[in-house]
Design a protein around this motif. Structure first.
Motif, PDB file in Angstrom:
ATOM      1  N   GLY A 294      54.119 -73.533  31.073  1.00 46.81           N
ATOM      2  CA  GLY A 294      53.225 -74.374  31.903  1.00 46.81           C
ATOM      3  C   GLY A 294      53.333 -73.711  33.225  1.00 46.81           C
ATOM      4  O   GLY A 294      53.762 -72.411  33.372  1.00 46.81           O
ATOM      5  N   PRO A 295      53.033 -74.382  34.473  1.00 41.47           N
ATOM      6  CA  PRO A 295      53.013 -73.767  35.762  1.00 41.47           C
ATOM      7  C   PRO A 295      54.385 -73.880  36.221  1.00 41.47           C
ATOM      8  O   PRO A 295      54.548 -73.388  37.558  1.00 41.47           O
ATOM      9  N   GLY A 296      55.420 -74.411  35.696  1.00 40.51           N
ATOM     10  CA  GLY A 296      56.942 -74.381  36.295  1.00 40.51           C
ATOM     11  C   GLY A 296      57.374 -75.848  36.058  1.00 40.51           C
ATOM     12  O   GLY A 296      56.453 -76.635  36.352  1.00 40.51           O
ATOM     13  N   PRO A 297      58.500 -75.915  35.887  1.00 40.36           N
ATOM     14  CA  PRO A 297      59.547 -74.820  35.701  1.00 40.36           C
ATOM     15  C   PRO A 297      59.249 -74.235  34.405  1.00 40.36           C
ATOM     16  O   PRO A 297      58.611 -74.741  33.375  1.00 40.36           O
ATOM     17  N   ILE A 298      60.101 -73.118  34.378  1.00 39.28           N
ATOM     18  CA  ILE A 298      59.883 -72.127  33.109  1.00 39.28           C
ATOM     19  C   ILE A 298      61.320 -71.842  32.568  1.00 39.28           C
ATOM     20  O   ILE A 298      62.324 -72.540  33.009  1.00 39.28           O
ATOM     21  N   THR A 299      61.253 -71.221  31.298  1.00 38.79           N
ATOM     22  CA  THR A 299      62.465 -70.798  30.630  1.00 38.79           C
ATOM     23  C   THR A 299      63.350 -69.958  31.565  1.00 38.79           C
ATOM     24  O   THR A 299      62.955 -69.121  32.078  1.00 38.79           O
ATOM     25  N   VAL A 300      64.655 -70.277  31.963  1.00 40.02           N
ATOM     26  CA  VAL A 300      65.554 -69.609  32.769  1.00 40.02           C
ATOM     27  C   VAL A 300      66.045 -68.408  32.006  1.00 40.02           C
ATOM     28  O   VAL A 300      66.238 -68.240  30.812  1.00 40.02           O
ATOM     29  N   TYR A 301      66.097 -67.367  32.559  1.00 38.70           N
ATOM     30  CA  TYR A 301      66.924 -66.128  32.280  1.00 38.70           C
ATOM     31  C   TYR A 301      68.124 -66.476  31.917  1.00 38.70           C
ATOM     32  O   TYR A 301      68.948 -67.083  32.506  1.00 38.70           O
ATOM     33  N   PRO A 302      68.530 -65.898  30.607  1.00 39.00           N
ATOM     34  CA  PRO A 302      69.962 -66.089  30.077  1.00 39.00           C
ATOM     35  C   PRO A 302      70.866 -65.722  30.968  1.00 39.00           C
ATOM     36  O   PRO A 302      71.918 -66.214  31.226  1.00 39.00           O
ATOM     37  N   ARG A 303      70.781 -64.488  31.780  1.00 36.51           N
ATOM     38  CA  ARG A 303      71.626 -64.146  32.612  1.00 36.51           C
ATOM     39  C   ARG A 303      71.899 -64.995  33.966  1.00 36.51           C
ATOM     40  O   ARG A 303      73.220 -65.265  34.426  1.00 36.51           O
ATOM     41  N   VAL A 304      70.995 -65.927  34.340  1.00 32.91           N
ATOM     42  CA  VAL A 304      71.061 -66.917  35.136  1.00 32.91           C
ATOM     43  C   VAL A 304      72.022 -67.962  34.709  1.00 32.91           C
ATOM     44  O   VAL A 304      72.734 -68.690  35.499  1.00 32.91           O
ATOM     45  N   LEU A 305      71.571 -68.232  33.539  1.00 29.24           N
ATOM     46  CA  LEU A 305      72.732 -69.579  32.983  1.00 29.24           C
ATOM     47  C   LEU A 305      73.822 -69.212  32.768  1.00 29.24           C
ATOM     48  O   LEU A 305      74.961 -70.109  33.113  1.00 29.24           O
TER      49      LEU A 305
END
Length: 407
Positions: free
Chosen positions: A15-26
């Protein structure tokens, strides 16, 4: 009540956000906390400031995080720059221009607006004419408005604001990192963002940068001397009407004096730092090109399914596209089936566009070929089940053609 461990369902957030988070960020967010004045903590804050100067394309010393969602950054900027009675001009071309109006009004501003139909953007001449008429202290505008999926050109507005001695503020939550943005080159005085769009992080930290001119305004509104904050301080009529969002105090906290204002949201600091590291490792130009590549493929695929894009495509954001919901198709039913059967989320819109368009994003970690093709294939199946006549394989083939053409 008995509550088990947190276990969210698998989702592909398109969708327009939120989006799937980068694994490195998690992974970064799982790092251990330290004290707010631990040398590691203050060094990490300083590193994050330097990273976001590069992200914003600015030399501004006053580049920090506001703890809170992107709206917290917007409110901090406006409540700190706008005193009661100040004139603020807001050009509105979507939902989030209306948000700027509401926040500025709550600051006590005399707010003036100009409008274009949703699906269009402003010519610089129209904004300059309004500035001449209104003579505002602040021009407040959204760069990319996900409600319409359009990006407002900004490159000529800084010079206009300087000519008329107007502070130039922009909300770039939805566009930063995936669309061209030049804080210094375009003459911006204040810019705020969020992590949950092209930067590929969670909502909860709002990067902000202020020009020396904006910092001067913030500093001039301090109602207390030398960082002494007590009940006997002189209260000025134009003092910043928020403690939490007082950028004067926040800058003192992030600056060399490290004057206590709040306890920094350490986990979100780690997150924001990693979002910036990922972007800068890829390269901003490369990230913009990646968002454009996959955004173009998604647009081509949706057209290949016979869907009609919404708005002026010449000013479409790279990272989100709007399409008209086909006649006879229930938009929310399609979205619900996509989520329930495929774990894919797409968005509806607001106001006059609610129930009329879908908004589909390709941003951050999800600006990838596989996510584009999977989303198009699933959407085709759901559309067919809901009575829409769509070409078999039309979406994925058109997207693949777009990728081949760009190779």
């Amino acid at each position: 009540m008995s509550a088990g461990p947190i276990d969210p369902p698998a989702r592909l957030l398109m969708g327009p956000g939120p989006i799937t988070v980068y694994p490195r960020v998690l992974q970064a967010m799982s790092a251990q906390l330290v004290g707010q004045y631990d040398p590691f903590m203050t060094a990490t804050m300083t590193e994050t400031q330097a990273l976001y100067r590069d992200v914003f394309a600015t030399a501004n010393d006053a580049t920090v995080l506001v703890d809170g969602t992107s709206r917290a950054g917007i409110e901090a900027a406006l409540v700190s720059l706008v005193a009661p009675g100040d004139r603020v001009l807001v050009p509105r071309f979507g939902r989030f221009g209306h948000l700027l109006v509401e926040i500025a009004e709550r600051c006590g501003a005399e707010v003036h607006t100009i409008d274009v139909p949703w699906g269009q953007v402003f010519a610089p001449e129209a904004i300059e004419a309004a500035i001449r008429e209104v003579r505002p202290k602040v021009l407040a505008i959204v760069h990319g408005d996900t409600s319409t999926t359009l990006a407002q050109p900004l490159d000529e507005l800084g010079a206009i604001c300087r000519e008329h001695d107007v502070l130039f503020y922009c909300d770039t939550t939805a566009s930063l990192g995936g669309n061209e943005f030049q804080t210094d080159a375009w003459g911006l005085d204040a810019v705020t963002a969020g992590l949950q769009k092209c930067l590929g992080g969670p909502s909860g930290a709002a990067p902000i940068t202020l020009s020396p001119r904006a910092v001067e305004v913030v500093e001039s509104r301090k109602s207390i001397e030398a960082g002494i904050r007590d009940a006997d301080s002189v209260v000025r009529a134009d003092r910043i009407r928020s403690n939490y969002f007082d950028l004067g105090q926040i800058l003192d906290y992030w600056g060399p004096a490290r004057l206590n204002h709040h306890t920094e949201a350490t986990t979100m600091l780690y997150s924001a730092r990693e979002c910036a590291r990922i972007l800068l490792e890829e390269g901003i130009d490369a990230s913009i090109a990646r968002h454009r590549l996959h955004g173009d493929a998604m647009l081509a695929g949706l057209q290949g399914l016979g869907l009609v894009p919404f708005g002026d495509l010449a000013h479409k954001m790279t990272n989100v596209v709007g399409v008209e919901i086909p006649e006879g198709v229930h938009g929310d039913a399609v979205r619900s089936e996509l989520l329930a059967d495929y774990g894919i989320e797409i968005g509806t819109s607001f106001g006059p566009l609610h129930g009329r368009v879908w908004r589909i994003g390709t941003m951050g970690y999800n600006a990838r070929r596989d996510t584009v093709l999977v989303t198009l294939a699933a959407l085709e199946a759901v559309l067919r089940r809901n009575g829409a006549r769509v070409p078999t394989g039309g979406g994925t083939e058109a997207a693949l053609d777009s990728y081949r053409a760009a190779a």
